[in-house]
Each structure stands twice: as C-alpha cells, then as structure tokens.
Design a protein around this motif. Sequence first.
Motif, PDB file in Angstrom:
ATOM      1  N   GLY A  86      10.297   8.283  -4.964  1.00 16.01           N
ATOM      2  CA  GLY A  86      11.658   7.936  -5.349  1.00 16.01           C
ATOM      3  C   GLY A  86      11.922   8.163  -6.824  1.00 16.01           C
ATOM      4  O   GLY A  86      12.976   8.672  -7.217  1.00 16.01           O
ATOM      5  N   ILE A  87      10.942   7.799  -7.671  1.00 14.61           N
ATOM      6  CA  ILE A  87      11.097   7.986  -9.116  1.00 14.61           C
ATOM      7  C   ILE A  87      11.191   9.464  -9.466  1.00 14.61           C
ATOM      8  O   ILE A  87      12.025   9.889 -10.269  1.00 14.61           O
ATOM      9  CB  ILE A  87       9.921   7.318  -9.861  1.00 14.61           C
ATOM     10  N   LEU A  88      10.296  10.274  -8.854  1.00 16.59           N
ATOM     11  CA  LEU A  88      10.329  11.716  -9.118  1.00 16.59           C
ATOM     12  C   LEU A  88      11.647  12.333  -8.683  1.00 16.59           C
ATOM     13  O   LEU A  88      12.206  13.204  -9.360  1.00 16.59           O
ATOM     14  CB  LEU A  88       9.154  12.394  -8.398  1.00 16.59           C
ATOM     15  N   SER A 138       0.822  -1.214   0.000  1.00 16.19           N
ATOM     16  CA  SER A 138       0.000   0.000   0.000  1.00 16.19           C
ATOM     17  C   SER A 138       0.854   1.261   0.000  1.00 16.19           C
ATOM     18  O   SER A 138       0.328   2.362   0.075  1.00 16.19           O
ATOM     19  CB  SER A 138      -0.917  -0.001   1.245  1.00 16.19           C
ATOM     20  N   ASN A 139       2.178   1.075  -0.012  1.00 12.72           N
ATOM     21  CA  ASN A 139       3.076   2.229   0.048  1.00 12.72           C
ATOM     22  C   ASN A 139       3.547   2.619  -1.352  1.00 12.72           C
ATOM     23  O   ASN A 139       4.734   2.829  -1.599  1.00 12.72           O
ATOM     24  CB  ASN A 139       4.287   1.905   0.938  1.00 12.72           C
ATOM     25  N   TRP A 140       2.600   2.681  -2.287  1.00 14.70           N
ATOM     26  CA  TRP A 140       2.965   3.026  -3.662  1.00 14.70           C
ATOM     27  C   TRP A 140       3.552   4.413  -3.769  1.00 14.70           C
ATOM     28  O   TRP A 140       4.374   4.678  -4.654  1.00 14.70           O
ATOM     29  CB  TRP A 140       1.719   2.931  -4.553  1.00 14.70           C
ATOM     30  N   TRP A 141       3.157   5.295  -2.860  1.00 15.84           N
ATOM     31  CA  TRP A 141       3.631   6.672  -2.949  1.00 15.84           C
ATOM     32  C   TRP A 141       5.140   6.770  -2.701  1.00 15.84           C
ATOM     33  O   TRP A 141       5.797   7.699  -3.171  1.00 15.84           O
ATOM     34  CB  TRP A 141       2.886   7.554  -1.958  1.00 15.84           C
ATOM     35  N   LYS A 142       5.700   5.783  -1.972  1.00 13.99           N
ATOM     36  CA  LYS A 142       7.150   5.789  -1.748  1.00 13.99           C
ATOM     37  C   LYS A 142       7.894   5.633  -3.069  1.00 13.99           C
ATOM     38  O   LYS A 142       8.853   6.353  -3.356  1.00 13.99           O
ATOM     39  CB  LYS A 142       7.547   4.646  -0.809  1.00 13.99           C
ATOM     40  N   TYR A 143       7.430   4.673  -3.867  1.00 15.39           N
ATOM     41  CA  TYR A 143       8.090   4.428  -5.152  1.00 15.39           C
ATOM     42  C   TYR A 143       7.919   5.627  -6.093  1.00 15.39           C
ATOM     43  O   TYR A 143       8.833   5.994  -6.832  1.00 15.39           O
ATOM     44  CB  TYR A 143       7.505   3.168  -5.788  1.00 15.39           C
ATOM     45  N   GLY A 194      14.301  14.154 -11.139  1.00 15.38           N
ATOM     46  CA  GLY A 194      14.765  15.521 -10.876  1.00 15.38           C
ATOM     47  C   GLY A 194      16.279  15.619 -10.824  1.00 15.38           C
ATOM     48  O   GLY A 194      16.884  16.541 -11.372  1.00 15.38           O
ATOM     49  N   ILE A 195      16.908  14.617 -10.169  1.00 15.59           N
ATOM     50  CA  ILE A 195      18.372  14.612 -10.079  1.00 15.59           C
ATOM     51  C   ILE A 195      18.981  14.453 -11.469  1.00 15.59           C
ATOM     52  O   ILE A 195      19.964  15.119 -11.817  1.00 15.59           O
ATOM     53  CB  ILE A 195      18.832  13.484  -9.141  1.00 15.59           C
ATOM     54  N   ALA A 196      18.405  13.561 -12.277  1.00 14.27           N
ATOM     55  CA  ALA A 196      18.933  13.329 -13.623  1.00 14.27           C
ATOM     56  C   ALA A 196      18.829  14.577 -14.485  1.00 14.27           C
ATOM     57  O   ALA A 196      19.760  14.933 -15.223  1.00 14.27           O
ATOM     58  CB  ALA A 196      18.187  12.161 -14.278  1.00 14.27           C
TER      59      ALA A 196
END
Length: 542
Positions: free
Chosen positions: A150-152, A142-147, A156-158
């Motif tokens: 992390g992707i965002l 249920s912690n989809w928002w973590k992934y 942003g870093i890239a």
Amino acid sequence: MKLKLYIIFFLITSSLFSQKVTTSIDTTRNKIGAEFKITLKTSVTNKDKVIFPKAKNFGALEVINSYKIDTVKTNDKWELIKQYGVTQFDTGRFTIPRIAVLINGKPSFSDSLKVEVFNVKVDTLKQKMYDIKDVAQVETSSNWWKYLLGILLLVGIAVLAYWLIKKYQNRPQEEEPVFTSPIEKATSLLQQLETKELWQKGEVKGYYSELTDIVRNYIEEEIEIPAMESTTSELITELRRVANLKKLKLSKETLVNLEKVLMQADLVKFAKVKPLDFEIEEDKKRISSTIVTIHNSIPTVVEETDELEAWNEKQRELARIQKLKKQKQVRIIITVGVVVALILISLITLIYIKGWDYVNDNIIGHQTKELVEGEWIYSEYGNPGVKIETPKVLKRMDASKMLPKQTYAVLKEMQMFGYGSMFESFNIVVSTAKFKQETEVNFDTVLEGNTKSWEAMGAQNILFKQEEFNTDKGISGVKAYGTMVMLDKVQNKSQKLYYEILLFKQDGGLQQIVVSYKEGDEYGKLILDRIINSAELKNDSE
C-alpha cells in the motif's frame, strides 16, 4: 424616616417570600461506588429564567449523571425538577454542600445533605477464588507485506501526480487578449471571424450571428445603449436619438448600411435566407465601415497619461489573477482525477489477474479471514466452566436484558459471553445457567426457545437438524445445525446464515454454545469447525 422603614420592610419581606429550592435525596447510606440521587425542585412562573448548575463535583462526591429537567404545571406555576446522580469511591461520612440555582440571575441555595458510604463485605468462604491468568500476548499481524504494498502504491501515485502537475505547469499557456478600447476589440474580433471562414464552410447563420454580435457589442460599449437587447428598428431609432443628443457626426448612409446588414442577418437567422457570396462580402465591409465611422464621430477625450496607464495596469492585474485561479482549479481537478484513475486501474488490474476473492481478502479486507489468521485464545467461561478456543476473547453480556422475565425468574445463576452479532458476518455466544429448583432440561424446549428468540430479532425460514454430540472427553450432548435468513430492519437488508448449537446439561444446569456465520463464507466455516472441535466441559475432578 417612614419612607426608609417602608423600604427596609419591603426588602425583608421580599427575601422571606422569594423563590426557594427544595432538596431531597433517595438514600443517605449507600455502598461504595453506588449512586446517590439528589432532587432539586423550584416553583416559578413561565416568565422566570432558571439555570441549574453544571458541575463535575458536589463537595467530595463526583457527579456521574445529570438527568433531564422534568416540569409539572400547577395552576399558574411551573414546578421544575432536576436530578443529579453522585457517587464516592471511598468510605466514610460526607457532606453535600448547598447547591446554587440561578433564578432570574439571583442564586437560590438548596439544603446541605449528609451521606454515608460503606464498604461491601466479601465472604471469602462462599466467594469462589480464581487463579491469576497468564500474561496476554500482544496480537501481531503477519500481513506486513500488505502495508508495504500500500505504501509503495501511494508513493508511486504521488510521484506520478507530481510529475503530471509540473509538466502541466511548464506548458506554455495562451494568454487571453486584453483590449484597451472598444474599437480595438471590435477590429480584433472581426479579424478572428474572418479566419474561421464560417460562411465559406456553409455556416452562414453562424457567421451573421457573430458579425452582428460584434457590432452590437461595440455600439453598447462605445455609445452605452442596450444594443444587444434591442431589435433592429429599436437599435437604429436609439442610434439616431443619441447621435442628435451627443452631436455625433453619423451620416444617414452609415445608419442605412447598418440597418441593411442587421435586417439581412434577421432574414438569415429566422427566414433561412442564403445571401450570395458577394452580398456577404458587402455586409462585412458595411459593418467594418460602420464601426470606424462611429469611432471617428465620438469626440476625443484627452486623459492624463498616468491615470490611463494605472487603469490599464489594474485591468492587466485583474486578468492575471483570474488566469491564475483558473490554472489552479485545473491543476486540482487533474490531480484528483489522476489519483482516482490510478487507484481504479490498479484495482481492476489486480481483480483481472488475481480475481475478486483475492482482492477482497488481501486488499479491501475480510473480517473472517483475519479472524482465522489471528492469534486464538483458549479460555474457560461460565459455571460450570465451558472450555473453548475462539479467535477473540468473549465479552460478558447482560443476560437479564436478553431473556424474558419469566425465564430469568426461574434461574439461580446465568452467565453469557459473546463476540459479534447475528447481523454481522460472524457471531458466537457461550452461556451457562443453573436453576433455582431441580429441573429436567429438555433440549427440544431449549431449541424452540432459541428459535423464538431469533424470530423476535428478525429471523425467517429457520431450518435445523439435530444429532447427538460427544466431546473428546466423552461428555455427551446434542448438536443442532441449519440455516436462517436474518433481516436487519435498521439497515433494511438481509443475509443468510449457517449456524450450529451445542447443548449440554451438567450439574443440574444448561450449557450452550451458539456459532453462526454468513453462508458461503469459507473462512466462517473454518472458524466454526475449530470452535466446535475445541469445545469441552470442565469435570468436577478438574
């Protein structure tokens, strides 16, 4: 004719007395899936080279184990013993074919063996039958928002790293000067030295050091003598010798002026002498004049224009390649530094805003928190059955390897199930036991046995209290709880654990539930409370 007979006789006798492989097997009849152990032996000298086969199958039997070679020395011979474990998952009679062993590159064969594989008889009247379990549900997170977060963050870093790299690439780079001759290099360096205004700023020693390095480098490159490593007197002496040898038109005045400047520089560097301004100006003029004079004294060599241009082009290409390599290295270092810095800044900012516990639980990951929030399983373990709710399915454990032999010898049946270990952040063990003879179970003795077992694993300072415990259905038992310090000798670290033990004695046996977690872990306490509150024993009526 006799020679041929001797050769034939020799070949026959050598084949009869050549090295052989003896074969044996531990049993010729075994259950389906059980292991047959084949032994191959050969007697050789220390000069012989023996290669045993590496096979996945011997005939219809599958090789499941290839044991290490044992060696036994007798007199001047070595006996090599190689064992293979083979099995078959079908019933019937099978033949293990001859196995080739290479001795000095020549094959020696073992004897073929016949084996029988028979089925296991099952008494359905005595063997307990169990209902088919329900289909297990796939665990979902249920912690989809973590992934997503992390992707965002990575995107942003890239993007930022790409922007910085492009900006650095587009920045005009200063090209390193490429000199076509020693005189051009020396003249340019003298001009650069004057723009630094070292002696005007009081850095007289630095000025003379660079001034003399320029003239020494020029002499070394132009006349090819070790000017940088020579003392002042050695350099002047060598210049005179080379001038006479190569018939260079160097006047006595030129060498005297050069020697004066070099000696003045030595006094400045080592005796801390401070020349006057006009003396410094005069020394600079002497060096310039010396360089020009030496250049004019060298005979001119006319080279082919094409060869000279090709050489210059090669030098420019080498300089360009070296420059590109440096730029690439700088870009890589900057990119890595930017990414690491952004990650650290993000973590530090999040820790400052939300706190370390929040970051540890949601970003880095917290094992017990994930267990609390995951899908729990309510199942039954052992005989008589212990019903319990756990965050993970408990896996069967080999009780014979965990109990002392004298303890295991008095048991008729022992089943153990667990998850985790005493060295991790969370651990649970459920066990049920039945005795061969009727035995009065003493809870104090059981708790003492648990304590000794923990101490053998590395536990210290074990403290516990004891009280009565009743399940929701009224089955009574004992609960023990307390703390201990568990030492991990492998990783050389320790942690303090809180634990609870539930003990029951039903149907002439012993049922036990042990739960432990790292002290101070709020999620570990939630898991323990939920497990203990769900514990129940199966009644005979069920």
